[in-house]
Design a protein around this motif. Structure first.
Motif, PDB file in Angstrom:
ATOM      1  N   ALA A 178       0.828  -1.211   0.000  1.00  0.00           N
ATOM      2  CA  ALA A 178       0.000   0.000   0.000  1.00  0.00           C
ATOM      3  C   ALA A 178       0.861   1.260   0.000  1.00  0.00           C
ATOM      4  O   ALA A 178       0.550   2.234  -0.702  1.00  0.00           O
ATOM      5  CB  ALA A 178      -0.925  -0.005   1.212  1.00  0.00           C
ATOM      6  N   VAL A 179       1.944   1.250   0.777  1.00  0.00           N
ATOM      7  CA  VAL A 179       2.833   2.423   0.830  1.00  0.00           C
ATOM      8  C   VAL A 179       3.457   2.672  -0.539  1.00  0.00           C
ATOM      9  O   VAL A 179       3.514   3.819  -1.022  1.00  0.00           O
ATOM     10  CB  VAL A 179       3.928   2.222   1.901  1.00  0.00           C
ATOM     11  CG1 VAL A 179       4.996   3.311   1.796  1.00  0.00           C
ATOM     12  CG2 VAL A 179       3.321   2.218   3.299  1.00  0.00           C
ATOM     13  N   ILE A 180       3.925   1.606  -1.186  1.00  0.00           N
ATOM     14  CA  ILE A 180       4.530   1.739  -2.513  1.00  0.00           C
ATOM     15  C   ILE A 180       3.487   2.202  -3.527  1.00  0.00           C
ATOM     16  O   ILE A 180       3.742   3.093  -4.353  1.00  0.00           O
ATOM     17  CB  ILE A 180       5.152   0.397  -2.951  1.00  0.00           C
ATOM     18  CG1 ILE A 180       6.314   0.030  -2.032  1.00  0.00           C
ATOM     19  CG2 ILE A 180       5.642   0.473  -4.399  1.00  0.00           C
ATOM     20  CD1 ILE A 180       6.857  -1.371  -2.254  1.00  0.00           C
ATOM     21  N   ASN A 181       2.303   1.608  -3.464  1.00  0.00           N
ATOM     22  CA  ASN A 181       1.220   1.977  -4.379  1.00  0.00           C
ATOM     23  C   ASN A 181       0.796   3.421  -4.170  1.00  0.00           C
ATOM     24  O   ASN A 181       0.530   4.159  -5.134  1.00  0.00           O
ATOM     25  CB  ASN A 181       0.033   1.043  -4.157  1.00  0.00           C
ATOM     26  CG  ASN A 181      -0.876   0.953  -5.370  1.00  0.00           C
ATOM     27  OD1 ASN A 181      -0.846   1.795  -6.247  1.00  0.00           O
ATOM     28  ND2 ASN A 181      -1.696  -0.071  -5.409  1.00  0.00           N
ATOM     29  N   PHE A 182       0.719   3.848  -2.912  1.00  0.00           N
ATOM     30  CA  PHE A 182       0.360   5.220  -2.557  1.00  0.00           C
ATOM     31  C   PHE A 182       1.325   6.216  -3.203  1.00  0.00           C
ATOM     32  O   PHE A 182       0.913   7.182  -3.853  1.00  0.00           O
ATOM     33  CB  PHE A 182       0.367   5.361  -1.042  1.00  0.00           C
ATOM     34  CG  PHE A 182       0.375   6.775  -0.534  1.00  0.00           C
ATOM     35  CD1 PHE A 182      -0.754   7.576  -0.634  1.00  0.00           C
ATOM     36  CD2 PHE A 182       1.510   7.301   0.056  1.00  0.00           C
ATOM     37  CE1 PHE A 182      -0.751   8.886  -0.162  1.00  0.00           C
ATOM     38  CE2 PHE A 182       1.520   8.607   0.542  1.00  0.00           C
ATOM     39  CZ  PHE A 182       0.393   9.397   0.433  1.00  0.00           C
ATOM     40  N   ALA A 183       2.624   5.953  -3.049  1.00  0.00           N
ATOM     41  CA  ALA A 183       3.630   6.854  -3.618  1.00  0.00           C
ATOM     42  C   ALA A 183       3.523   6.893  -5.145  1.00  0.00           C
ATOM     43  O   ALA A 183       3.553   7.968  -5.754  1.00  0.00           O
ATOM     44  CB  ALA A 183       5.025   6.404  -3.194  1.00  0.00           C
ATOM     45  N   GLY A 184       3.370   5.718  -5.753  1.00  0.00           N
ATOM     46  CA  GLY A 184       3.265   5.673  -7.208  1.00  0.00           C
ATOM     47  C   GLY A 184       2.026   6.379  -7.725  1.00  0.00           C
ATOM     48  O   GLY A 184       2.071   7.077  -8.739  1.00  0.00           O
ATOM     49  N   MET A 185       0.902   6.228  -7.012  1.00  0.00           N
ATOM     50  CA  MET A 185      -0.352   6.830  -7.464  1.00  0.00           C
ATOM     51  C   MET A 185      -0.336   8.347  -7.310  1.00  0.00           C
ATOM     52  O   MET A 185      -0.823   9.072  -8.200  1.00  0.00           O
ATOM     53  CB  MET A 185      -1.524   6.229  -6.677  1.00  0.00           C
ATOM     54  CG  MET A 185      -2.893   6.588  -7.233  1.00  0.00           C
ATOM     55  SD  MET A 185      -4.250   5.743  -6.374  1.00  0.00           S
ATOM     56  CE  MET A 185      -3.906   4.035  -6.804  1.00  0.00           C
ATOM     57  N   VAL A 186       0.217   8.841  -6.219  1.00  0.00           N
ATOM     58  CA  VAL A 186       0.301  10.293  -6.027  1.00  0.00           C
ATOM     59  C   VAL A 186       1.168  10.916  -7.122  1.00  0.00           C
ATOM     60  O   VAL A 186       0.815  11.954  -7.703  1.00  0.00           O
ATOM     61  CB  VAL A 186       0.857  10.624  -4.625  1.00  0.00           C
ATOM     62  CG1 VAL A 186       1.217  12.116  -4.532  1.00  0.00           C
ATOM     63  CG2 VAL A 186      -0.152  10.270  -3.547  1.00  0.00           C
ATOM     64  N   LEU A 187       2.309  10.286  -7.404  1.00  0.00           N
ATOM     65  CA  LEU A 187       3.183  10.796  -8.472  1.00  0.00           C
ATOM     66  C   LEU A 187       2.470  10.773  -9.820  1.00  0.00           C
ATOM     67  O   LEU A 187       2.557  11.719 -10.601  1.00  0.00           O
ATOM     68  CB  LEU A 187       4.456   9.937  -8.551  1.00  0.00           C
ATOM     69  CG  LEU A 187       5.453  10.081  -7.401  1.00  0.00           C
ATOM     70  CD1 LEU A 187       6.559   9.036  -7.535  1.00  0.00           C
ATOM     71  CD2 LEU A 187       6.048  11.477  -7.362  1.00  0.00           C
TER      72      LEU A 187
END
Length: 243
Positions: free
Chosen positions: A82-91
């Motif tokens: 989720a943390v990795i996905n969160f960062a990728g989605m915000v970018l």
């Protein structure tokens, strides 16, 4: 147990590919809605609404099937993903707002390259010449669109590239976890955890949604829930490097 026949494997592979294509169609359908919302909202708030609506859409299923279906022994992996996905989605959502959509999507076409590499390293998937050739052809198409040296590549484009790397990492997590976790549970945990990660920055950068924002929010919420769900299902039928 008897290993599946070549016909059964081929049928499952085709099913996985078709589901993955449908997933990509739904993912692509959210891009315009994100662009509309980005005129006033921050990427954090857009991600928040994307996850919040998805959770609401999923709740009836869990009331019907029972919340025991969310039981997991891999909460740590859910959190990491989720943390990795969160960062990728915000970018990615930020980039869609500031980079021409065609250019942004072309850069994101590098995602399969990273998945191919990570799948070979971490999942020990056999990456043969056909998959490599197909990926190179796809990447060549992205280069034709981008025209490096002719079209400027700056920090925003770099953010898209980083987003592609992060998304590729989440695919590896998905393929590893789908053996023990149900697609619905994985999708729910991802949405819930990312929603929590968005709360503070969304409050700080809060912009009240307007009536015109309701439809785009529903689009990214509903389609944004179905797309990763289908993608997770596809990974049950085929290797990550194929999907």
């Amino acid at each position: 147990s008897v290993p599946p026949s070549p016909t059964t494997r081929s049928s499952g592979l085709l099913k996985g590919v078709l589901i993955a294509v449908l997933s990509m169609v739904l993912f692509s359908s959210t891009h315009s809605a994100v662009r509309m919302l980005s005129d006033t909202m921050s990427a954090f708030e857009i991600v928040f609404w994307r996850m919040a609506v998805s959770i609401v859409v999923m709740l009836p299923y869990f009331f019907w099937a029972g919340f025991h279906t969310l039981k997991t022994n891999r909460l740590g992996l859910h959190t990491q993903r989720a943390v990795i996905n969160f960062a990728g989605m915000v970018l990615w959502f930020h980039a869609i707002a500031v980079v021409p959509l065609g250019k942004a999507v072309a850069i994101h076409f590098t995602l399969p390259l990273f998945v191919l590499l990570l799948a070979a390293i971490f999942l020990r998937e056999k990456v043969g010449p056909r998959r490599i050739a197909a990926t190179v052809v796809g990447f060549s198409g992205a280069l034709i669109i981008l025209r490096p040296g002719v079209v400027s590549i700056g920090i925003n484009e770099g953010m898209i590239l980083l987003s592609a790397v992060l998304y590729a990492a989440t695919v590896i997590y998905l393929k590893n976890m789908v053996k023990t976790e149900s697609p619905m549970a994985m999708t729910f945990y991802t949405n819930a955890l990312i929603c929590l990660l968005c709360v503070v920055p969304t409050i700080v950068l809060w912009v009240p949604p307007t009536v015109d924002d309701i439809m785009p929010i529903l689009v990214i919420g509903v389609l944004g829930m179905l797309a990763p769900l289908l993608f997770t299902v596809a990974l049950r039928f085929a290797d990550a490097s194929i999907v």
